[in-house]
Design a protein around this motif. Structure first.
Motif, mmCIF file in Angstrom:
data_model
loop_
_atom_site.group_PDB
_atom_site.id
_atom_site.type_symbol
_atom_site.label_atom_id
_atom_site.label_comp_id
_atom_site.label_asym_id
_atom_site.label_seq_id
_atom_site.Cartn_x
_atom_site.Cartn_y
_atom_site.Cartn_z
ATOM 1 N N LYS A 116 -1.101 -2.919 -9.818
ATOM 2 C CA LYS A 116 -0.699 -1.605 -9.320
ATOM 3 C C LYS A 116 0.040 -0.822 -10.407
ATOM 4 O O LYS A 116 -0.168 0.372 -10.583
ATOM 5 N N SER A 147 0.823 -1.216 0.000
ATOM 6 C CA SER A 147 0.000 0.000 0.000
ATOM 7 C C SER A 147 0.855 1.263 0.000
ATOM 8 O O SER A 147 0.369 2.347 -0.332
ATOM 9 N N LYS A 169 3.405 4.131 -4.342
ATOM 10 C CA LYS A 169 2.551 5.133 -4.986
ATOM 11 C C LYS A 169 3.037 5.523 -6.380
ATOM 12 O O LYS A 169 2.262 6.046 -7.182
#
Length: 432
Positions: free
Chosen positions: A190, A160, A163
């Motif tokens: 992702k 998580s 980014k």
């Protein structure tokens, strides 16, 4: 006169990686068999002999419990070879198991591997707790550890935190070997959802996991206050004698409260008091039950868990623990307590200062006194029990600097003789 305990040897062996450099690690325990009372088996690892006690290993490790007490042939051997094992890592493992070393960044990778291999529930838990907070491992290496030891919260935290494509690139370098199928799919999803980022990473250093919010530091001029009491801590080891293989003496504390240490060798390793009691030729060595007076059972239980390496020094136990470490002459535990008190903790200052005085912690005392900035703080500390005269004099001097009226208030709490002397001193100050 000998105190009955062998001197502790400390030497630097092995190499520890820290900040990209290698420095020697100083050993606390040698496991070299210098005291024959403290071992009953030899473990051979990479041609290095470790003289250890079966019961202490069996407390932590189901592997060693089965080996020594499961009816296998090894139980009768004086020397057992353990293959495919690094001697330096095993030495770290033994020191952690014996409670003289805590899990830290420099050893956690090797330690969690051995904790898993030897089926050490409590040690595995400690390693996992440490890894969730570690800052000095690359994201790539940390993710592989999380996958290997089924640490789903850590794995989620790492993924998580990704980014940008740059962070994703760092995560998969130098290799994705060790990534499971689920992780590879998540990384692919992702990457497809990310905006295009830098395409060249040749000169970019791999990052580590982004730090969480930094700890809130207390302003240097403020004294720590009492906080609400925490709920009773759950026990890790019961010391109830449930497994007769793992104890050989009963210690009676607070009348009917009985704690059963797993073996007195472990107590003797940490404590010169117990070393003398069990191996110094005293009659207590022959008793199956020994009463220890003037001692609180809960504090002694905490002490035993620290001695056996399943509990670390923290704010909730340090006050009682340092008292017992001093009483039972436990050099290593006393050192750990002092390190904790000197470090970042939330122990109220009214408890810290008396401990600093009682256990000769001059640096801590100076640190506390230098933070006295107000009249109220000087007054509060001055009226604390357990301060030495030097500290009281310093606080009195400080009170003169901060406010003469408070100094007078403090003086009135002294005996008539001291009151007379201090009054003259105060008047002299006011006349200057």
């Amino acid at each position: 006169m000998s105190d009955g305990a062998p001197p502790v040897k400390i030497r630097c062996i092995g190499l520890v990686k820290k900040d990209h450099e290698y420095t020697p690690r100083c050993r606390v325990l040698e496991f070299d068999g210098a005291d024959p009372n403290l071992h009953d088996v030899i473990l051979l690892v990479q041609d290095h002999k470790f003289y250890v006690n079966k019961k202490q290993l069996a407390i932590h490790s189901k592997f060693f419990n089965r080996m020594f007490f499961g009816g296998f042939g090894e139980a009768e051997k004086d020397e057992i070879e353990i293959k495919d094992l690094d001697a330096s890592q095993f030495h770290n493992f033994l020191e952690v198991v014996h409670g003289v070393m805590y899990v830290d960044d420099s050893i956690v990778e090797g330690l969690i591997e051995l904790a898993d291999r030897f089926d050490c529930e409590h040690l595995l838990k400690k390693c996992k707790e440490h890894l969730t907070e570690i800052k000095n491992l690359s994201s790539n290496k940390l993710l592989k550890i999380a996958i290997r030891y089924d640490m789903k919260p850590l794995k989620t935290k790492i993924l998580s935190s990704i980014k940008t494509k740059r962070e994703l690139k760092d995560l998969i370098r130098p290799t994705t070997d060790g990534f499971d199928h689920e992780t590879m799919n998540l990384l692919l999803e992702k990457s497809l959802g990310m905006e295009p980022g830098p395409t060249s990473f040749e000169d970019y250093e791999p990052s580590t996991i982004a730090e969480s919010d930094p700890p809130k530091l207390r302003p240097s001029g403020l004294l720590k206050r009492e906080t609400e009491e925490t709920s009773p801590r759950s026990r890790i080891l019961e010391f109830d004698g449930a497994d007769p293989n793992l104890h050989d003496v009963v210690l009676l504390v607070q009348l009917k409260i009985v704690t059963k240490p797993k073996h007195f060798q472990q107590l003797a390793i940490h404590s010169k008091f117990f070393n003398r009691m069990f191996f110094g030729g005293f009659e207590d060595a022959e008793k199956e039950e020994i009463e220890i007076k003037d001692l609180e059972a809960p504090k002694f239980h905490n002490f035993l868990e620290v001695v056996h390496g399943v509990l670390y020094v923290d704010d909730s136990i340090v006050e009682g623990l340092i008292e017992l470490a001093d009483r039972f002459d436990c050099e290593h535990i006393l050192k750990k307590c002092k390190e904790h008190l000197m470090g970042n903790n939330n122990v109220p200052t009214k408890k810290l200062l008396p401990m600093a005085c009682r256990y000769d912690m001059k640096q801590l005392k100076e640190k506390i006194l230098s933070n006295v900035k107000t009249v109220g703080e000087a007054t509060e500390l001055y009226t604390t029990d357990g301060l030495d005269q030097e500290t009281k004099n310093f606080l009195l001097e400080k009170s003169f600097e901060l406010g003469p009226n408070v100094a007078g208030h403090l003086i009135l709490q002294r005996t008539h003789h001291m009151r007379y002397l201090m009054m003259h001193r105060m008047l002299a100050k006011l006349a200057e």
